[in-house]
Motif scaffolding. Structure first.
Motif, PDB file in Angstrom:
ATOM      1  N   ILE A 105       0.827  -1.212   0.000  1.00  0.00           N
ATOM      2  CA  ILE A 105       0.000   0.000   0.000  1.00  0.00           C
ATOM      3  C   ILE A 105       0.856   1.254   0.000  1.00  0.00           C
ATOM      4  O   ILE A 105       0.594   2.217  -0.725  1.00  0.00           O
ATOM      5  CB  ILE A 105      -0.934   0.012   1.228  1.00  0.00           C
ATOM      6  N   ASN A 139      -8.098   5.858  19.840  1.00  0.00           N
ATOM      7  CA  ASN A 139      -9.017   5.193  18.919  1.00  0.00           C
ATOM      8  C   ASN A 139      -9.398   3.800  19.355  1.00  0.00           C
ATOM      9  O   ASN A 139     -10.171   3.131  18.677  1.00  0.00           O
ATOM     10  CB  ASN A 139      -8.375   5.119  17.532  1.00  0.00           C
ATOM     11  N   PRO A 142     -13.466   3.171  20.125  1.00  0.00           N
ATOM     12  CA  PRO A 142     -14.283   3.124  18.912  1.00  0.00           C
ATOM     13  C   PRO A 142     -13.909   1.933  18.030  1.00  0.00           C
ATOM     14  O   PRO A 142     -14.788   1.243  17.522  1.00  0.00           O
ATOM     15  CB  PRO A 142     -13.950   4.441  18.197  1.00  0.00           C
ATOM     16  N   LEU A 143     -12.606   1.678  17.901  1.00  0.00           N
ATOM     17  CA  LEU A 143     -12.182   0.546  17.085  1.00  0.00           C
ATOM     18  C   LEU A 143     -12.736  -0.748  17.654  1.00  0.00           C
ATOM     19  O   LEU A 143     -13.192  -1.616  16.915  1.00  0.00           O
ATOM     20  CB  LEU A 143     -10.649   0.460  17.051  1.00  0.00           C
ATOM     21  N   ILE A 165      -2.271   1.555  10.500  1.00  0.00           N
ATOM     22  CA  ILE A 165      -2.300   2.966  10.852  1.00  0.00           C
ATOM     23  C   ILE A 165      -1.009   3.398  11.521  1.00  0.00           C
ATOM     24  O   ILE A 165      -0.667   4.569  11.548  1.00  0.00           O
ATOM     25  CB  ILE A 165      -3.500   3.303  11.765  1.00  0.00           C
TER      26      ILE A 165
ATOM     27  N   SER B  16      -4.329   3.382   0.676  1.00  0.00           N
ATOM     28  CA  SER B  16      -3.874   4.060   1.893  1.00  0.00           C
ATOM     29  C   SER B  16      -4.996   4.893   2.486  1.00  0.00           C
ATOM     30  O   SER B  16      -5.256   4.866   3.680  1.00  0.00           O
ATOM     31  CB  SER B  16      -2.693   4.982   1.592  1.00  0.00           C
ATOM     32  N   ILE B  17      -5.634   5.650   1.619  1.00  0.00           N
ATOM     33  CA  ILE B  17      -6.670   6.553   2.107  1.00  0.00           C
ATOM     34  C   ILE B  17      -7.817   5.776   2.737  1.00  0.00           C
ATOM     35  O   ILE B  17      -8.318   6.145   3.800  1.00  0.00           O
ATOM     36  CB  ILE B  17      -7.178   7.450   0.965  1.00  0.00           C
ATOM     37  N   ILE B  19      -7.788   2.808   4.165  1.00  0.00           N
ATOM     38  CA  ILE B  19      -7.411   2.237   5.460  1.00  0.00           C
ATOM     39  C   ILE B  19      -7.295   3.309   6.524  1.00  0.00           C
ATOM     40  O   ILE B  19      -7.817   3.156   7.636  1.00  0.00           O
ATOM     41  CB  ILE B  19      -6.093   1.442   5.355  1.00  0.00           C
ATOM     42  N   LEU B  20      -6.618   4.404   6.179  1.00  0.00           N
ATOM     43  CA  LEU B  20      -6.460   5.448   7.179  1.00  0.00           C
ATOM     44  C   LEU B  20      -7.794   6.064   7.542  1.00  0.00           C
ATOM     45  O   LEU B  20      -8.037   6.427   8.689  1.00  0.00           O
ATOM     46  CB  LEU B  20      -5.486   6.520   6.658  1.00  0.00           C
ATOM     47  N   VAL B  22     -10.830   4.570   7.446  1.00  0.00           N
ATOM     48  CA  VAL B  22     -11.668   3.668   8.222  1.00  0.00           C
ATOM     49  C   VAL B  22     -11.100   3.422   9.617  1.00  0.00           C
ATOM     50  O   VAL B  22     -11.825   3.422  10.605  1.00  0.00           O
ATOM     51  CB  VAL B  22     -11.818   2.314   7.488  1.00  0.00           C
ATOM     52  N   PHE B  23      -9.789   3.249   9.694  1.00  0.00           N
ATOM     53  CA  PHE B  23      -9.223   2.820  10.977  1.00  0.00           C
ATOM     54  C   PHE B  23      -8.660   3.943  11.816  1.00  0.00           C
ATOM     55  O   PHE B  23      -8.309   3.726  12.961  1.00  0.00           O
ATOM     56  CB  PHE B  23      -8.122   1.780  10.734  1.00  0.00           C
ATOM     57  N   LEU B  24      -8.548   5.126  11.242  1.00  0.00           N
ATOM     58  CA  LEU B  24      -7.996   6.212  12.027  1.00  0.00           C
ATOM     59  C   LEU B  24      -8.966   7.380  12.101  1.00  0.00           C
ATOM     60  O   LEU B  24      -9.252   7.895  13.180  1.00  0.00           O
ATOM     61  CB  LEU B  24      -6.676   6.671  11.393  1.00  0.00           C
ATOM     62  N   PRO B  27     -12.728   6.376  13.701  1.00  0.00           N
ATOM     63  CA  PRO B  27     -12.669   6.277  15.156  1.00  0.00           C
ATOM     64  C   PRO B  27     -12.469   7.636  15.812  1.00  0.00           C
ATOM     65  O   PRO B  27     -12.993   7.888  16.898  1.00  0.00           O
ATOM     66  CB  PRO B  27     -11.461   5.374  15.400  1.00  0.00           C
ATOM     67  N   LEU B  28     -11.720   8.506  15.165  1.00  0.00           N
ATOM     68  CA  LEU B  28     -11.493   9.820  15.735  1.00  0.00           C
ATOM     69  C   LEU B  28     -12.809  10.595  15.854  1.00  0.00           C
ATOM     70  O   LEU B  28     -13.117  11.188  16.890  1.00  0.00           O
ATOM     71  CB  LEU B  28     -10.507  10.596  14.852  1.00  0.00           C
ATOM     72  N   TRP B  30     -15.746   9.326  15.994  1.00  0.00           N
ATOM     73  CA  TRP B  30     -16.514   8.607  17.004  1.00  0.00           C
ATOM     74  C   TRP B  30     -16.092   9.044  18.396  1.00  0.00           C
ATOM     75  O   TRP B  30     -16.893   9.172  19.303  1.00  0.00           O
ATOM     76  CB  TRP B  30     -16.255   7.110  16.835  1.00  0.00           C
ATOM     77  N   ASN B  31     -14.789   9.263  18.524  1.00  0.00           N
ATOM     78  CA  ASN B  31     -14.245   9.710  19.793  1.00  0.00           C
ATOM     79  C   ASN B  31     -14.817  11.044  20.224  1.00  0.00           C
ATOM     80  O   ASN B  31     -15.150  11.261  21.379  1.00  0.00           O
ATOM     81  CB  ASN B  31     -12.741   9.873  19.675  1.00  0.00           C
TER      82      ASN B  31
END
Lengths: 294, 292, 437
Positions: A105, A139, A142-143, A165, B16-17, B19-20, B22-24, B27-28, B30-31
């Motif tokens: 990636i 995170n 939430p994760l 990440i 990359s976009i 994954i970042l 969805v996973f970063l 959640p942010l 959501w936080n």
């Protein structure tokens, strides 16, 4: 095909006459370096020595550098605990999977930044840089909830995806820098000959960037192998536990068996150490090269 | 075909976009949501009520929060200064014409390649009050053994030392890269002009290292602010919360007390702090980030 | 060159994987296979003993199935954290060990399944000591079964007390306790042995409550005027009783006793690092089984915490132990319940109690038909059981763990020199807030 850029950079390390601090006398330099080396290696050497002592001897006084009754018992204990061996296996799977995924990636992403001019490039680059500002821990909840709803909880795939990440921002920069050192002329020549962009990537760029890939891979492996906060929450079942977590939980809050623990620590260090020794030249020149272009 | 071509960079960046994002990023967001609702161990599987800024208010009225701010200040300043100091020194030394500099470099990286679990336990073992080798040596030379982990004023420094050991290699490498990028002919010219070692350092090396130092300081500071592994492993925040940095405070709020929303609120504050720190550094160094 | 290195790495990786993979667990495929998952708190040996027998019996009762128990044993606070995150993420867990102080919290949060109908069918509740049965109730529902308990008593090495010329009776009141610690420290210091053990670890509140209780204090009290609940618990541990009780701990520190940050569950006493230790009855488990019949000659036990004056104050002690609960997320509730009942069956439980030195929560084991074995094996068994009636448990409310943290903090402050009244007042302010006042 020689890569002139990379050759040029390498020469500086041997003939360099840098600025000197005022006590530039050689002996002083060596003394300082050896002192720092001693401080650097002391904890690990001490841990290594302790791993060959029995649990009782490990905490007895006076402490000896050479164990009085050296024993392999600790290692035997750790290596025959199915729970721990399982976690070791999991760590390997996750680290290798995570490495492959992240390098692939990041290579694509890094290439895009290195070779193309497109709208939003600078913003995107800054955003990726800015991601460093976010503490990973924030995170986790939430994760966790997200994963439990998708069913990715306690799965190695989930870990592999999450670890990205940690690695992608760094590796994108690294590989971007590497790609930028490869002369465009080579790629343009191939393009003129009718090669597709992906083809150029495959036949020319990638083979030339192997050192860069090597470091990206080593870094990805290192982050994945050493990570313990994310797995402790996201993969806490015996089936999916990773080694760092198993090591951490192996230890009671109240009483620690230092013989076993130090043996476990040394086992954890082995893969990374081996990787480092094999790739040491690439690691160092690559990390520093990546930084230069920044 | 042509249209596809112009989309190529975006396609390349898509994985990359995704994954970042969805996973970063998600959640942010959501936080932020969590920080504005009442989410605790008692409500986590039930309804989350909207409470506005109440969680932030709770944090600001907790005196442990202010304690953690203080501890964080000490921890970050200590760690950054030591890491940078040692890192710069070693990078400079290694850059002299010495033999086996490659070997030295390889050995110096080792602390950075081990995990925080390993670092934490190793130092815990080394500095243990009763059977640690450090105390043994101290007693051997006739002094009294020190309660490293039981003294509220000392414990934080042991964590700082461990953190320095762990993080210095990064600075060493980074600044080495910077030193290598300096054109040697500049020095040769300066030597011909009769400049002393002192002047060469301050007028050539440092200015040219500026952008590297800046980046290094920002990264190291932000990482240290976010870091809490060693505090958790070595002392669990004690004694007397003297090693509870803001990051560990966040962890404890969420996972020990079950106050998830307060934890999320602290997380948001940490992000703000990080950005502020980065901006302060940029201002101090008076550099505008130019992207090539 | 780079290619060669990659080849080496990959070969190494394959070799390493090959080396460790045979040691990976290979699942047995037979019949209908069910795996129950559990999260338990340390120490591990007790669960190993219990589950080995219980699993065997469970499988015998279900010949058509192969049932395995996949249990994780974690440090105390990690157990709580893991249960918490598992519940938050709706991860199916079948059985958990609950510290009595978590019951209120977890029950209120909806984590625990209701066992009331199960227990009615089971019809064994009358065998439980009343406090232990009620300790598993929340809002009149059975949420946990208190499997075993422990009490804290005063243990001492007879020869060390003789050496310092101390009569054990002196230890029974506060003044005598302090003066004894002075004498012991004087005599034993050169041998590297400490006189008294004082808890500075995470469970320090547990060792302080008996003093609070014996002079009439309470941790919490119900009061009217609560903002949302009309009538709810309010912290009263900073009363004069509390201050006096905490002062006693401070006096110990001033007399030279060092609070211990690490706790080894009595191992430190068994290793003769301390002459006197107030510790739970599990301390017996730290001694070799073959030493048990002669233990009374070496180790003395006073079934009490020192009281302010030896005349008319009743002593007190803290009752602990573990409950077993079935989470709401379990997908094998019936099977898990069956396993639970087997685990607390006298035949299965007693071997574990004997090994660890725990006390039973069931009358038939404590005093009835099964007690003989325990009486004859566990030293001081009857004295310890007699303490149960003087023992109190900690509050069962959801906010208790937080309140305990405030109290622990206050104790730590006092160890480091703060005035007890100030420390307790500050802590109770925080507790009041946590309780919603």
């Amino acid at each position: 095909m020689e890569n002139g850029y990379i050759m040029k950079k390498k020469r500086t390390s041997s003939v360099f006459v840098s600025s000197k601090w005022f006590f530039a006398e050689k002996p002083v330099i060596y003394i300082l370096l050896f002192t720092y080396l001693f401080l650097t290696l002391l904890p690990l050497v001490w841990v290594l020595s302790t791993s060959f002592k029995s649990n009782e001897e490990a905490i007895s006084l006076p402490p000896q550098f050479i164990p009085t009754n050296p024993t392999f018992d600790n290692y035997l204990f750790v290596l025959t605990e199915p729970h721990i061996m399982h976690s070791l296996f999991n760590s390997f799977l996750v680290s290798i999977g995570s490495t492959i995924l992240s390098v692939a990636i990041s290579a694509l992403g890094g290439y895009a930044f290195a070779r193309f001019h497109f709208k939003g490039k600078n913003i995107l680059l800054s955003v990726i840089l800015g991601l460093f500002m976010i503490p990973v821990l924030i995170n986790i909840i939430p994760l966790y909830i997200m994963f439990s709803q998708i069913g990715l909880l306690n799965s190695l795939i989930g870990l592999i995806l999450t670890f990205q990440i940690l690695i992608i921002p760094l590796n994108i920069f690294l590989l971007k820098s590497y790609f930028e050192t490869i002369p465009r002329e080579l790629e343009e020549a191939a393009l003129i000959d009718g090669c597709s962009t992906l083809g150029v990537l495959r036949r020319i760029t990638i083979p030339l960037s192997m050192p860069g890939f090597a470091i990206a891979a080593v870094l990805a492996f290192r982050f994945s192998w050493n990570e313990f906060i994310l797995p402790i929450v996201l993969a806490n079942k015996p089936d999916s536990i990773v080694f760092q977590v198993a090591l951490y939980e192996f230890v009671s809050l109240y009483s620690i068996e230092w013989g076993y623990l130090t043996a476990g620590i040394n086992i954890a260090i082995i893969p990374i150490l081996v990787l480092m020794l094999i790739f040491q030249k690439q690691m160092i020149s690559g990390l520093t090269l990546g930084a230069i272009r920044h | 075909m042509l249209i596809l071509k112009s989309f190529e960079p975006y396609l390349f960046l898509l994985p990359s976009i995704i994954i970042l994002f969805v996973f970063l990023f998600i959640p942010l967001i959501w936080n932020v949501y969590i920080s504005l609702h009442d989410v605790s161990i008692l409500t986590i599987i039930k309804e989350w009520n909207f409470v506005g800024f109440k969680n932030f208010y709770n944090i600001f009225s907790d005196y442990n929060f202010y304690n953690s701010l203080k501890v964080t200040l000490v921890f970050v300043c200590g760690s950054v200064l030591l890491q940078f100091g040692f890192g710069l020194l070693i990078a400079l030394l290694l850059n002299q014409q010495i033999r086996a500099s490659g070997l030295f470099r390889t050995l110096f990286i080792i602390p950075w390649t081990v995990s925080t679990v390993i670092t934490g336990f190793s130092f815990k073992f080394l500095f243990d009050d009763s059977f640690g080798i450090i105390n043994y040596v101290i007693e051997k030379v006739g002094l009294e053994s020190i309660g490293w982990f039981s003294d509220p004023n000392l414990a934080i420094w042991i964590v700082i030392v461990a953190n320095t050991w762990y993080g210095a290699p990064f600075t060493i490498l980074f600044l080495t890269a910077g030193l290598l990028s300096i054109n040697p002919t500049l020095y040769e010219a300066a030597i011909i002009d009769g400049a002393t070692k002192f002047r060469r350092f301050f007028y050539i090396t440092l200015p040219l290292l500026k952008s590297f130092i800046l980046t290094n300081l920002i990264l190291v500071t932000v990482w240290t602010i976010n870091f809490f592994d060693l505090q958790l492993i070595m002392t669990n925040g004690g004694p007397l919360s003297s090693t509870t940095t803001l990051s560990l405070y966040m962890y404890k709020q969420a996972f020990e007390f079950g106050y998830f929303s307060e934890g999320a609120a602290v997380g948001i504050l940490l992000i703000i702090m990080n950005i502020a720190v980065a901006l302060v550094y940029l201002k101090l160094f008076d550099v505008r980030n130019k992207k090539t | 060159m780079a290619k060669l290195k990659i080849l080496i790495t990959v070969s190494f990786a394959i070799l390493f994987l090959f080396f460790i993979s045979p040691m990976k667990l290979i699942p047995i495929i037979a019949q209908e296979e069910i795996t129950l998952t559990a999260i338990f708190a340390e120490p591990k040996e007790r669960w190993d003993v219990l589950l080995e027998n219980a699993t065997k019996i469970l499988n015998e009762r279900h010949p058509d199935k192969t049932i395995k128990i996949d249990y994780r044993v974690l440090p105390y606070s990690d157990t709580r954290t893991q249960i918490l995150t598992a519940m938050a993420g709706k991860t199916p867990i079948d059985l958990i060990s609950l510290d009595q102080i978590w019951l209120g919290e977890f029950a209120e949060a909806g984590f625990l399944s209701d066992l009331t109908s199960n227990t009615q069918k089971w019809n064994k509740s009358s065998d439980w000591y009343v406090q232990n049965w009620e300790g598993g109730l929340y809002n009149d529902q059975v949420k946990g079964i208190w499997a075993w308990t422990d009490v804290r008593a005063l243990w001492y090495w007879k020869d060390l007390l003789d050496k310092a010329e101390i009569n054990p009776d002196e230890l029974e009141n506060w003044d005598g306790y302090i003066s004894a610690s002075n004498k012991l420290n004087q005599f034993l210091q050169k041998d590297g042995i400490q006189g008294m053990h004082l808890v500075g670890a995470a469970h320090s509140p547990d060792m302080w409550y008996p003093y609070l209780w014996m002079i009439g204090g309470e941790i919490l009290e119900k009061r009217d005027g609560h903002p949302t609940k009309q009538n709810y618990w309010y912290p009263t541990y900073n009363s004069d009783f509390g201050v006096r009780a905490l002062q006693f701990l401070k006096d110990q520190v001033d007399a030279g006793t060092k609070p211990q940050i690490n706790h080894y569950w009595g191992q430190e006493f068994a290793d003769k690092k301390f002459a006197i230790m107030l510790e739970g009855s599990w301390l017996l488990g730290q001694f070799d089984k073959n030493e048990w019949d002669t233990l009374k000659e070496k180790i003395g036990m006073i079934p009490m915490f020192p009281v302010p004056n030896s005349s008319n104050t009743n002593t007190s002690t803290l009752m602990g132990g573990w409950l077993l609960s079935i989470p709401e997320t379990s997908q094998n509730k019936d099977l898990s319940w069956e396993l639970l009942t087997i685990m607390v069956e006298p035949n299965v439980l007693i071997p574990m109690l004997l090994q660890q030195g725990y006390l039973p929560t069931q009358k038939s084991i404590g005093e009835g038909e099964y007690s003989a074995k325990l009486k004859s094996t566990i030293p001081y068994y009857e004295e310890l059981v007699s303490l149960i009636s003087l023992g109190k448990g900690r509050p069962n409310i959801p906010e208790y763990p937080i309140v305990a943290e405030h109290i622990r903090n206050a104790i730590e402050q006092v160890y480091n020199g703060m005035d007890p009244k100030q420390a307790l007042d500050e802590a109770s302010k925080q507790s009041a807030k946590a309780l919603g006042w």
